[in-house]
Design a protein around this motif. Structure first.
Motif, PDB file in Angstrom:
ATOM      1  N   ASP A 187     -62.327 -12.955   0.835  1.00  0.00           N
ATOM      2  CA  ASP A 187     -61.045 -13.667   0.822  1.00  0.00           C
ATOM      3  C   ASP A 187     -60.046 -12.891   1.673  1.00  0.00           C
ATOM      4  O   ASP A 187     -60.215 -11.682   1.915  1.00  0.00           O
ATOM      5  CB  ASP A 187     -60.534 -13.780  -0.624  1.00  0.00           C
ATOM      6  CG  ASP A 187     -59.274 -14.627  -0.746  1.00  0.00           C
ATOM      7  OD1 ASP A 187     -59.251 -15.722  -0.164  1.00  0.00           O
ATOM      8  OD2 ASP A 187     -58.312 -14.185  -1.402  1.00  0.00           O
ATOM      9  N   THR A 189     -57.303 -11.806   0.866  1.00  0.00           N
ATOM     10  CA  THR A 189     -56.648 -10.750   0.103  1.00  0.00           C
ATOM     11  C   THR A 189     -57.338  -9.398   0.278  1.00  0.00           C
ATOM     12  O   THR A 189     -56.719  -8.345   0.080  1.00  0.00           O
ATOM     13  CB  THR A 189     -56.602 -11.108  -1.385  1.00  0.00           C
ATOM     14  OG1 THR A 189     -57.938 -11.396  -1.850  1.00  0.00           O
ATOM     15  CG2 THR A 189     -55.738 -12.335  -1.617  1.00  0.00           C
ATOM     16  N   LYS A 240     -55.472 -19.154   4.828  1.00  0.00           N
ATOM     17  CA  LYS A 240     -55.056 -19.453   3.466  1.00  0.00           C
ATOM     18  C   LYS A 240     -55.982 -18.725   2.495  1.00  0.00           C
ATOM     19  O   LYS A 240     -57.158 -18.500   2.775  1.00  0.00           O
ATOM     20  CB  LYS A 240     -55.119 -20.959   3.203  1.00  0.00           C
ATOM     21  CG  LYS A 240     -54.168 -21.785   4.051  1.00  0.00           C
ATOM     22  CD  LYS A 240     -52.718 -21.488   3.747  1.00  0.00           C
ATOM     23  CE  LYS A 240     -51.788 -22.399   4.541  1.00  0.00           C
ATOM     24  NZ  LYS A 240     -50.357 -22.097   4.268  1.00  0.00           N
ATOM     25  N   SER A 241     -55.464 -18.374   1.327  1.00  0.00           N
ATOM     26  CA  SER A 241     -56.263 -17.689   0.321  1.00  0.00           C
ATOM     27  C   SER A 241     -57.123 -18.681  -0.445  1.00  0.00           C
ATOM     28  O   SER A 241     -56.940 -19.902  -0.365  1.00  0.00           O
ATOM     29  CB  SER A 241     -55.351 -16.955  -0.661  1.00  0.00           C
ATOM     30  OG  SER A 241     -54.637 -17.901  -1.456  1.00  0.00           O
ATOM     31  N   VAL A 243     -57.015 -19.150  -3.598  1.00  0.00           N
ATOM     32  CA  VAL A 243     -56.141 -19.839  -4.543  1.00  0.00           C
ATOM     33  C   VAL A 243     -55.478 -21.037  -3.857  1.00  0.00           C
ATOM     34  O   VAL A 243     -55.459 -22.154  -4.389  1.00  0.00           O
ATOM     35  CB  VAL A 243     -55.077 -18.895  -5.109  1.00  0.00           C
ATOM     36  CG1 VAL A 243     -54.094 -19.664  -5.988  1.00  0.00           C
ATOM     37  CG2 VAL A 243     -55.726 -17.769  -5.902  1.00  0.00           C
ATOM     38  N   GLU A 244     -54.926 -20.812  -2.681  1.00  0.00           N
ATOM     39  CA  GLU A 244     -54.242 -21.892  -1.964  1.00  0.00           C
ATOM     40  C   GLU A 244     -55.201 -23.028  -1.625  1.00  0.00           C
ATOM     41  O   GLU A 244     -54.872 -24.209  -1.807  1.00  0.00           O
ATOM     42  CB  GLU A 244     -53.607 -21.342  -0.685  1.00  0.00           C
ATOM     43  CG  GLU A 244     -52.454 -20.389  -0.934  1.00  0.00           C
ATOM     44  CD  GLU A 244     -52.012 -19.662   0.327  1.00  0.00           C
ATOM     45  OE1 GLU A 244     -50.791 -19.634   0.584  1.00  0.00           O
ATOM     46  OE2 GLU A 244     -52.878 -19.124   1.051  1.00  0.00           O
ATOM     47  N   LEU A 245     -56.386 -22.687  -1.143  1.00  0.00           N
ATOM     48  CA  LEU A 245     -57.343 -23.726  -0.744  1.00  0.00           C
ATOM     49  C   LEU A 245     -57.878 -24.494  -1.937  1.00  0.00           C
ATOM     50  O   LEU A 245     -58.094 -25.714  -1.857  1.00  0.00           O
ATOM     51  CB  LEU A 245     -58.507 -23.093   0.025  1.00  0.00           C
ATOM     52  CG  LEU A 245     -58.188 -22.582   1.428  1.00  0.00           C
ATOM     53  CD1 LEU A 245     -59.376 -21.815   1.989  1.00  0.00           C
ATOM     54  CD2 LEU A 245     -57.821 -23.733   2.355  1.00  0.00           C
ATOM     55  N   ARG A 247     -56.425 -25.082  -4.807  1.00  0.00           N
ATOM     56  CA  ARG A 247     -55.446 -25.832  -5.583  1.00  0.00           C
ATOM     57  C   ARG A 247     -54.602 -26.771  -4.723  1.00  0.00           C
ATOM     58  O   ARG A 247     -53.594 -27.294  -5.190  1.00  0.00           O
ATOM     59  CB  ARG A 247     -54.528 -24.870  -6.354  1.00  0.00           C
ATOM     60  CG  ARG A 247     -55.306 -23.946  -7.262  1.00  0.00           C
ATOM     61  CD  ARG A 247     -55.649 -24.540  -8.622  1.00  0.00           C
ATOM     62  NE  ARG A 247     -56.356 -25.780  -8.670  1.00  0.00           N
ATOM     63  CZ  ARG A 247     -57.706 -25.888  -8.683  1.00  0.00           C
ATOM     64  NH1 ARG A 247     -58.460 -24.829  -8.578  1.00  0.00           N
ATOM     65  NH2 ARG A 247     -58.270 -27.069  -8.793  1.00  0.00           N
ATOM     66  N   ASP A 248     -54.993 -26.979  -3.482  1.00  0.00           N
ATOM     67  CA  ASP A 248     -54.289 -27.948  -2.646  1.00  0.00           C
ATOM     68  C   ASP A 248     -55.287 -28.584  -1.690  1.00  0.00           C
ATOM     69  O   ASP A 248     -55.484 -28.132  -0.566  1.00  0.00           O
ATOM     70  CB  ASP A 248     -53.145 -27.287  -1.872  1.00  0.00           C
ATOM     71  CG  ASP A 248     -52.255 -28.322  -1.168  1.00  0.00           C
ATOM     72  OD1 ASP A 248     -52.577 -29.530  -1.231  1.00  0.00           O
ATOM     73  OD2 ASP A 248     -51.254 -27.917  -0.568  1.00  0.00           O
ATOM     74  N   LEU A 251     -54.683 -29.402   2.082  1.00  0.00           N
ATOM     75  CA  LEU A 251     -54.746 -28.410   3.161  1.00  0.00           C
ATOM     76  C   LEU A 251     -55.933 -28.660   4.086  1.00  0.00           C
ATOM     77  O   LEU A 251     -55.919 -28.261   5.253  1.00  0.00           O
ATOM     78  CB  LEU A 251     -54.840 -26.997   2.578  1.00  0.00           C
ATOM     79  CG  LEU A 251     -53.567 -26.417   1.969  1.00  0.00           C
ATOM     80  CD1 LEU A 251     -53.856 -25.076   1.313  1.00  0.00           C
ATOM     81  CD2 LEU A 251     -52.471 -26.281   3.015  1.00  0.00           C
ATOM     82  N   GLN A 527     -56.756 -31.546  -8.836  1.00  0.00           N
ATOM     83  CA  GLN A 527     -57.088 -31.992  -7.480  1.00  0.00           C
ATOM     84  C   GLN A 527     -57.846 -33.315  -7.492  1.00  0.00           C
ATOM     85  O   GLN A 527     -57.569 -34.207  -6.697  1.00  0.00           O
ATOM     86  CB  GLN A 527     -57.913 -30.916  -6.769  1.00  0.00           C
ATOM     87  CG  GLN A 527     -57.161 -29.607  -6.576  1.00  0.00           C
ATOM     88  CD  GLN A 527     -55.831 -29.795  -5.862  1.00  0.00           C
ATOM     89  OE1 GLN A 527     -55.775 -30.367  -4.782  1.00  0.00           O
ATOM     90  NE2 GLN A 527     -54.754 -29.323  -6.471  1.00  0.00           N
ATOM     91  N   LYS A 574     -54.038 -20.102 -12.137  1.00  0.00           N
ATOM     92  CA  LYS A 574     -53.891 -21.116 -11.095  1.00  0.00           C
ATOM     93  C   LYS A 574     -55.199 -21.327 -10.352  1.00  0.00           C
ATOM     94  O   LYS A 574     -55.608 -22.462 -10.106  1.00  0.00           O
ATOM     95  CB  LYS A 574     -52.787 -20.718 -10.118  1.00  0.00           C
ATOM     96  CG  LYS A 574     -52.464 -21.799  -9.090  1.00  0.00           C
ATOM     97  CD  LYS A 574     -51.252 -21.436  -8.241  1.00  0.00           C
ATOM     98  CE  LYS A 574     -50.914 -22.558  -7.262  1.00  0.00           C
ATOM     99  NZ  LYS A 574     -49.739 -22.214  -6.415  1.00  0.00           N
TER     100      LYS A 574
END
Length: 680
Positions: A187, A189, A240-241, A243-245, A247-248, A251, A527, A574
């Motif tokens: 990731d 991070t 993108k992390s 988490v971002e990918l 939960r959205d 994207l 989602q 999240k």
């Protein structure tokens, strides 16, 4: 189930057995045992209402260490071992067949070359040398872009993802998606967070070692490794992390024309890229994460060519390392297995070869697997369970207090369009055109990789084939696909503790029933709920209901944020939200379905436990799992599922039926009072 043979998979090869004889046989005495719930597992010294996970699983977890060649061990892994043992026998038989053709030849060739360690060691880097020579010849940004196009056309794209998938706005049609990529660590991070600095340093040492093994001097390899990590860090900063990918979903969808894409990335022509892949120029495609692709375009001219050559050389060798000589295999394990995940022993060669077959030609082996490992009776029983869960879900939707009638109508419309798939595909994938041989393991892997890539991008601009599966039958897992609104249960998961056609209702509903409900609820998680009944990305919520739903899901995020998986390491509520919604709703729906299916029947009181107690106990049994500390750390950062012990407890703690089953009192840790959540 050994010896079961379906007519639709019978072979017509010369020398084949008679039609009434099985083509493949399995020695069931060699299979590892299944992991069923047993009353003796219960630890009576633990209060079920305080720590349900350890009440059911504590004794088992203490008695079952993680095998050296794994980083986790539990119900899933035990079934995976069983599936692997069956697959090994099939692969060995396929490899021994004379004049094999079709899927048997493909599986047999991959197995034979993968198991021939002496030949692999003798060949060294030779099978990869043409690609390394092409990288060494890159001398300009233009040549770099041309290499990226050419290598991608063979299915080897180390820099970004490119694939066909259903259009978010028209789920009946496939379009092209270009995604971020290019990272060797799990990731972004790992490149940006200070608490992962040790992992990044270990990765840089790994990069240097791989380059040194490939013939680069130690000093030069160290310098090149620093440059590789710097390049990847820049890619990570534009990415993108997880988490971002996770939960959205939106994207992934950024529709643009080729002209718009070319303008965004002036140093990388998407028009030329599509042409080089043999794909007709589309009216539009999804250039997902545009900031990433813009950064790559700038890097193509802004980063020195020699730095790109180091990066491409490393990534090409690193991806091929599992199929190369012993030194590369060992280094690959030392970093990705031992250092990053805490795996104490490298897997035996047969498991690694089998994993390659599953990854490259899984459905080919799957055709053989279901002939010997899945019965029509199991499929019929599963169909009954799916129907019962579906009825229970409909009732729960109809009775929701927080949702208005307008949104309920849309939710029920989606419910009515669920498509279940059980066991194996109705139509097998066509493998004709994939040429394999007994000459080179890596050669076979590269051939399969290119074949799979061509098969995938060949779908761009074509109608979606909804008969396709995203998992092979021998996979111990299940999934929901939002673009098709389908729930899929491969054959290999349909074994205890998940499913047993001879078991009582409590165990089956607490196991596979809850998994069925889980996959259905994914259609309504944070989602999945953004997709409509036909699989299109659309808003079917009233504003008030969307606000209410968000309020409930935020509460669930907070609940899981409080779970401490290891000292100072907490679950990311999240990141795991979608799975936690599915667990909570799926378990509730399955309990309702069990009560309806057993209405009027006396409680069997097996081993002194009520039906309801056994239902929840088998749910916990499914989630018994040990992790190495390193594996747990990786999962907390990247896995959309919470660690297993919190799944065993999280959903039950929100259900009054659990408290009633175990006579829990208000204030008990497993009883949610003011913070109890009901979503679906």
């Amino acid at each position: 189930m050994a010896g079961c043979n379906r007519d639709d998979a019978a072979s017509t090869d010369a020398g084949a057995p008679a039609a009434d004889e099985p083509r493949f046989t399995i020695d069931e005495s060699a299979l590892p045992p299944v992991n069923r719930f047993a009353q003796s597992d219960i630890d009576a010294s633990v209060d079920a209402c305080s720590d349900f996970g350890n009440y059911v699983n504590g004794k088992w977890l203490a008695a079952n260490d993680i095998p050296g060649d794994r980083t986790s061990w539990g119900a899933f892994e035990m079934l995976d071992e069983r599936s692997n043992t069956i697959q090994r026998q099939l692969a060995e038989q396929a490899a021994a067949m004379e004049d094999a053709s079709g899927v048997e030849k493909i599986v047999g060739d991959l197995w034979a070359t993968g198991m021939d360690e002496a030949a692999v060691n003798e060949q060294g880097l030779a099978p990869l040398q043409p690609r390394l020579d092409a990288i060494a010849a890159i001398d300009s940004p233009e040549a770099l872009a041309e290499y990226l196009r050419t290598s991608a056309s063979t299915g080897t794209n180390v820099l970004f993802g490119f694939y066909a998938g259903p259009d978010f706005k028209d789920s009946e049609s496939n379009i092209a998606y270009a995604m971020q990529g290019g990272l060797g660590l799990p990731d972004k991070t790992y490149y940006t967070d200070p608490d992962k600095a040790d992992d990044l340093a270990a990765y840089q040492a790994h990069v240097a070692k791989v380059l040194e093994l490939s013939g680069v001097s130690a000093d030069e390899a160290a310098t090149r490794a620093e440059n590789v990590v710097a390049l990847e860090t820049r890619l990570a900063e534009a990415s993108k992390s997880r988490v971002e990918l996770s939960r959205d979903a939106e994207l992934r969808y950024n529709p643009v024309s080729l002209e718009e894409a070319d303008e965004l990335t002036p140093n990388f022509s998407w028009t030329r890229f599509f042409d080089s892949q043999g794909v007709d120029a589309p009216e539009m495609f999804s250039l997902a994460i545009p900031a990433f692709h813009r950064e790559v375009s700038e890097m193509l001219t802004g980063v020195p060519v020699e730095q790109w050559r180091s990066y491409l050389r490393f990534r090409t060798i690193d991806r091929a390392a599992p199929f190369l000589s012993e030194a590369f295999v060992q280094e690959n394990y030392d970093f990705y297995g031992k250092t990053l995940r805490g795996q104490q022993e490298i897997q035996p060669r047969w498991k690694r070869t089998l994993s390659t077959i599953g990854g490259q030609t899984g459905e080919a082996l799957g055709q053989m697997y279901v002939d010997v490992a899945f019965s029509p009776e199991s499929k019929a029983r599963m169909e009954e369970l799916v129907e019962n869960l579906s009825v229970a879900l409909k009732e729960r939707i109809q009775n929701l207090e927080w949702m208005g009638e307008e949104t309920k109508e849309k939710a029920l419309e989606k419910w009515a369009s669920f498509t279940p798939k059980i066991g194996y595909p109705d139509k097998w994938r066509d493998w004709s055109g994939l040429e394999t041989d007994r000459d080179s393991y890596l050669g076979n892997v590269l051939a399969a990789n290119e074949f799979n890539y061509r098969w995938n991008v060949g779908k761009i601009g074509q109608p979606v084939d909804k008969t396709e599966w995203g998992m092979s039958p021998q996979t111990v897992n299940a999934y929901y696909r939002s673009s098709a609104n389908e729930i899929v249960f491969p054959a290999a998961i349909l074994q205890p503790p998940f499913f047993d056609p001879d078991a009582d209702a409590a165990l089956n509903y607490g196991g596979i029933g809850a998994v069925i409900g889980h996959e259905m609820i994914h259609g309504y998680d944070d989602q999945g709920s953004r997709f409509g009944p036909t699989g299109n990305f659309e808003n079917w919520w009233t504003e008030a209901d969307a606000t209410g739903f968000k309020s409930l899901t935020d509460q669930l995020v907070n609940q899981f944020n409080e779970y401490e998986a290891a000292p100072d390491q907490f679950v990311n509520g999240k990141l795991t939200l979608g799975e936690n919604i599915a667990d909570l709703g799926g378990l509730a729906v399955s309990f309702d379905a069990m009560k309806a299916a057993t209405e009027g029947e006396p409680d069997p009181m097996v081993d002194g436990m009520t039906r309801d107690q056994r239902f929840f106990a088998n749910w916990a049994t499914v989630w018994r799992r040990n992790f190495t500390p390193e594996e747990l750390t990786v999962r907390l950062a990247t896995d959309s599922h919470a660690p297993a012990n919190f799944r065993a407890m999280g959903a039950p703690s929100n259900l009054p039926a659990f408290a009633a089953a175990y006579s829990c009192e208000p204030g008990d840790p497993m009883v949610r009072d003011d913070d109890r959540i009901v979503i679906w």
